[in-house]
Design a protein around this motif. Sequence first.
Motif, PDB file in Angstrom:
ATOM      1  N   TYR A   1       0.977  -1.218   0.015  1.00  0.00           N
ATOM      2  CA  TYR A   1       0.072   0.127  -0.033  1.00  0.00           C
ATOM      3  C   TYR A   1       0.952   1.105  -0.028  1.00  0.00           C
ATOM      4  CZ  TYR A   1      -2.732   3.747   2.131  1.00  0.00           C
ATOM      5  OH  TYR A   1      -3.253   4.906   2.762  1.00  0.00           O
ATOM      6  N   VAL A   2       1.877   1.431   0.994  1.00  0.00           N
ATOM      7  CA  VAL A   2       2.761   2.375   1.147  1.00  0.00           C
ATOM      8  C   VAL A   2       3.400   2.839  -0.205  1.00  0.00           C
ATOM      9  CG1 VAL A   2       4.821   3.379   2.011  1.00  0.00           C
ATOM     10  CG2 VAL A   2       3.202   2.543   3.455  1.00  0.00           C
ATOM     11  N   HIS A   3       3.773   1.709  -0.890  1.00  0.00           N
ATOM     12  CA  HIS A   3       5.000   1.514  -2.103  1.00  0.00           C
ATOM     13  C   HIS A   3       3.880   2.466  -3.294  1.00  0.00           C
ATOM     14  CE1 HIS A   3       7.429   0.152  -5.368  1.00  0.00           C
ATOM     15  NE2 HIS A   3       6.232  -0.055  -6.039  1.00  0.00           N
ATOM     16  N   TYR A   4       2.562   1.837  -3.565  1.00  0.00           N
ATOM     17  CA  TYR A   4       1.939   2.265  -4.496  1.00  0.00           C
ATOM     18  C   TYR A   4       1.309   3.711  -4.463  1.00  0.00           C
ATOM     19  CZ  TYR A   4       2.910  -1.697  -6.917  1.00  0.00           C
ATOM     20  OH  TYR A   4       3.611  -2.992  -7.769  1.00  0.00           O
ATOM     21  N   THR A   5       0.686   3.848  -3.067  1.00  0.00           N
ATOM     22  CA  THR A   5       0.213   5.185  -2.854  1.00  0.00           C
ATOM     23  C   THR A   5       1.303   6.254  -2.859  1.00  0.00           C
ATOM     24  OG1 THR A   5       0.381   4.766  -0.297  1.00  0.00           O
ATOM     25  CG2 THR A   5      -1.773   4.238  -1.608  1.00  0.00           C
ATOM     26  N   GLY A   6       2.528   6.017  -2.762  1.00  0.00           N
ATOM     27  CA  GLY A   6       3.467   6.776  -2.773  1.00  0.00           C
ATOM     28  C   GLY A   6       3.840   7.072  -4.393  1.00  0.00           C
ATOM     29  N   ARG A   7       3.231   6.249  -5.153  1.00  0.00           N
ATOM     30  CA  ARG A   7       3.479   6.584  -6.642  1.00  0.00           C
ATOM     31  C   ARG A   7       2.113   7.230  -7.104  1.00  0.00           C
ATOM     32  NH1 ARG A   7       7.811   4.625  -8.641  1.00  0.00           N
ATOM     33  NH2 ARG A   7       7.006   4.188 -10.821  1.00  0.00           N
ATOM     34  N   GLY A   8       1.511   7.578  -6.204  1.00  0.00           N
ATOM     35  CA  GLY A   8       0.074   8.314  -6.789  1.00  0.00           C
ATOM     36  C   GLY A   8      -1.223   7.448  -6.891  1.00  0.00           C
ATOM     37  N   LEU A   9      -1.024   6.225  -6.760  1.00  0.00           N
ATOM     38  CA  LEU A   9      -2.177   5.435  -6.825  1.00  0.00           C
ATOM     39  C   LEU A   9      -2.852   5.142  -5.558  1.00  0.00           C
ATOM     40  CD1 LEU A   9       0.091   2.786  -8.983  1.00  0.00           C
ATOM     41  CD2 LEU A   9      -1.679   4.474  -9.894  1.00  0.00           C
ATOM     42  N   ASN A  10      -4.017   4.731  -5.842  1.00  0.00           N
ATOM     43  CA  ASN A  10      -5.298   4.525  -4.662  1.00  0.00           C
ATOM     44  C   ASN A  10      -4.882   3.050  -4.201  1.00  0.00           C
ATOM     45  OD1 ASN A  10      -6.406   6.842  -5.638  1.00  0.00           O
ATOM     46  ND2 ASN A  10      -7.435   5.839  -7.224  1.00  0.00           N
ATOM     47  N   GLY A  11      -5.071   2.900  -2.982  1.00  0.00           N
ATOM     48  CA  GLY A  11      -4.792   1.713  -2.213  1.00  0.00           C
ATOM     49  C   GLY A  11      -5.643   1.475  -0.940  1.00  0.00           C
ATOM     50  N   HIS A  12      -5.668   0.412  -0.521  1.00  0.00           N
ATOM     51  CA  HIS A  12      -6.288  -0.024   0.811  1.00  0.00           C
ATOM     52  C   HIS A  12      -5.538  -1.005   1.170  1.00  0.00           C
ATOM     53  CE1 HIS A  12      -9.520  -0.710   3.599  1.00  0.00           C
ATOM     54  NE2 HIS A  12      -8.824  -1.822   3.932  1.00  0.00           N
ATOM     55  N   PRO A  13      -4.737  -0.840   2.696  1.00  0.00           N
ATOM     56  CA  PRO A  13      -3.788  -1.527   3.284  1.00  0.00           C
ATOM     57  C   PRO A  13      -4.358  -2.504   4.122  1.00  0.00           C
ATOM     58  CG  PRO A  13      -4.124   0.509   4.534  1.00  0.00           C
ATOM     59  CD  PRO A  13      -4.960   0.706   3.378  1.00  0.00           C
ATOM     60  N   LEU A  14      -4.293  -3.913   3.909  1.00  0.00           N
ATOM     61  CA  LEU A  14      -4.759  -5.027   4.965  1.00  0.00           C
ATOM     62  C   LEU A  14      -3.464  -5.426   5.481  1.00  0.00           C
ATOM     63  CD1 LEU A  14      -7.260  -6.894   2.533  1.00  0.00           C
ATOM     64  CD2 LEU A  14      -7.589  -5.545   4.733  1.00  0.00           C
ATOM     65  N   ASN A  15      -3.679  -6.457   6.543  1.00  0.00           N
ATOM     66  CA  ASN A  15      -2.602  -7.255   6.793  1.00  0.00           C
ATOM     67  C   ASN A  15      -3.332  -8.525   7.559  1.00  0.00           C
ATOM     68  OD1 ASN A  15       0.184  -8.027   7.524  1.00  0.00           O
ATOM     69  ND2 ASN A  15       0.750  -5.878   8.226  1.00  0.00           N
ATOM     70  N   HIS A  16      -2.475  -9.468   8.091  1.00  0.00           N
ATOM     71  CA  HIS A  16      -2.874 -11.050   8.058  1.00  0.00           C
ATOM     72  C   HIS A  16      -4.059 -10.801   9.109  1.00  0.00           C
ATOM     73  CE1 HIS A  16       1.085 -11.349   6.505  1.00  0.00           C
ATOM     74  NE2 HIS A  16       0.605 -12.284   5.832  1.00  0.00           N
ATOM     75  N   GLY A  17      -5.180 -11.592   8.744  1.00  0.00           N
ATOM     76  CA  GLY A  17      -6.172 -11.693   9.840  1.00  0.00           C
ATOM     77  C   GLY A  17      -7.218 -10.764   9.881  1.00  0.00           C
ATOM     78  N   GLY A  18      -7.060  -9.610   9.074  1.00  0.00           N
ATOM     79  CA  GLY A  18      -7.805  -8.520   8.897  1.00  0.00           C
ATOM     80  C   GLY A  18      -8.676  -8.673   7.617  1.00  0.00           C
ATOM     81  N   LYS A  19      -9.979  -7.934   7.703  1.00  0.00           N
ATOM     82  CA  LYS A  19     -10.748  -8.076   6.724  1.00  0.00           C
ATOM     83  C   LYS A  19     -11.519  -6.820   6.559  1.00  0.00           C
ATOM     84  CE  LYS A  19     -15.044  -9.910   8.818  1.00  0.00           C
ATOM     85  NZ  LYS A  19     -14.581  -9.973  10.330  1.00  0.00           N
ATOM     86  N   ALA A  20     -12.026  -6.225   5.523  1.00  0.00           N
ATOM     87  CA  ALA A  20     -12.695  -5.118   5.063  1.00  0.00           C
ATOM     88  C   ALA A  20     -13.703  -5.077   3.972  1.00  0.00           C
ATOM     89  CB  ALA A  20     -11.509  -3.934   4.773  1.00  0.00           C
ATOM     90  N   SER A  21     -14.657  -4.290   4.046  1.00  0.00           N
ATOM     91  CA  SER A  21     -15.735  -4.235   2.971  1.00  0.00           C
ATOM     92  C   SER A  21     -15.558  -3.342   1.990  1.00  0.00           C
ATOM     93  CB  SER A  21     -17.251  -4.024   3.755  1.00  0.00           C
ATOM     94  OG  SER A  21     -17.476  -4.817   4.739  1.00  0.00           O
ATOM     95  N   PHE A  22     -16.058  -3.994   0.795  1.00  0.00           N
ATOM     96  CA  PHE A  22     -15.908  -3.125  -0.459  1.00  0.00           C
ATOM     97  C   PHE A  22     -17.010  -3.231  -1.171  1.00  0.00           C
ATOM     98  CE2 PHE A  22     -11.728  -4.756   0.968  1.00  0.00           C
ATOM     99  CZ  PHE A  22     -10.768  -3.632   0.836  1.00  0.00           C
TER     100      PHE A  22
END
Length: 227
Positions: free
Chosen positions: A77-98
């Motif tokens: 997430y940090v890599h690509y958002t730093g290049r101006g792209l849109n991102g959503h960070p997750l990490n192990h065991g985490g979930k999110a709704s889209f």
Amino acid sequence: MTKATYFGHSCFLIETAGKRLLFDPFISANDLAKSVDVGAIRAEYLLLTHAHGDHIADAETVARNSDSLIIGNYEIYVHYTGRGLNGHPLNHGGKASFDFGTAKMVTAVHSSGFPDGAYGGNPGGFVIWNDETCFYHAGDTALTLDMQLIPMTCPPLQFAILPIGDNFTMGYEDAVLTADFIQCDTIIGCHYDTFGYIRIDHEAAKKAFADRGKTLILPAIGETLSL
Ligand code: NI
Ligand code: MN
């Protein structure tokens, strides 16, 4: 109806709930995927299991063409958002709704690092679910007991995409055990044949699954499955 189109190696375009999710694009540098036009691929979401080049090579191209939301671990997430792209960070065991449903990041036993040597965080897999499906893209991984947590924490899987090429990931023999661990009988193979190290015997792989009452699907590159 959920559709899966195979673009070679570990790259799949999944169409579900009216949205397009592209996993691990490695197309332009894949000699086996010369028939696929990366520039024509559109996806609202780009899911990256880890930072190795054979999973992210065309990520930026697709993300810029489609204004995709990139879902990956925090470092990706940090890599690509730093290049101006849109991102959503997750990490192990985490979930999110889209708007396509829920995405959960699960364990993968592997390594991760960007092609330039930058730290890529830890590798993962994704379980995706909504009203019409639930599936698992394992990314690059060994067989691991953590896979048994997936049926305990997620809806029943309709299908799973598992690496079967051995050498860098589990081979098909261990993928058969994975299918048991995740309680899923419909497996789509990935991460095989792309390089010399991971060429496999297709019929032997299919037989190993069939012998355990399971189905291994090996789609042609460019083929779309209805699941
Ligand atoms: Ni890898
Ligand atoms: Mn890989």
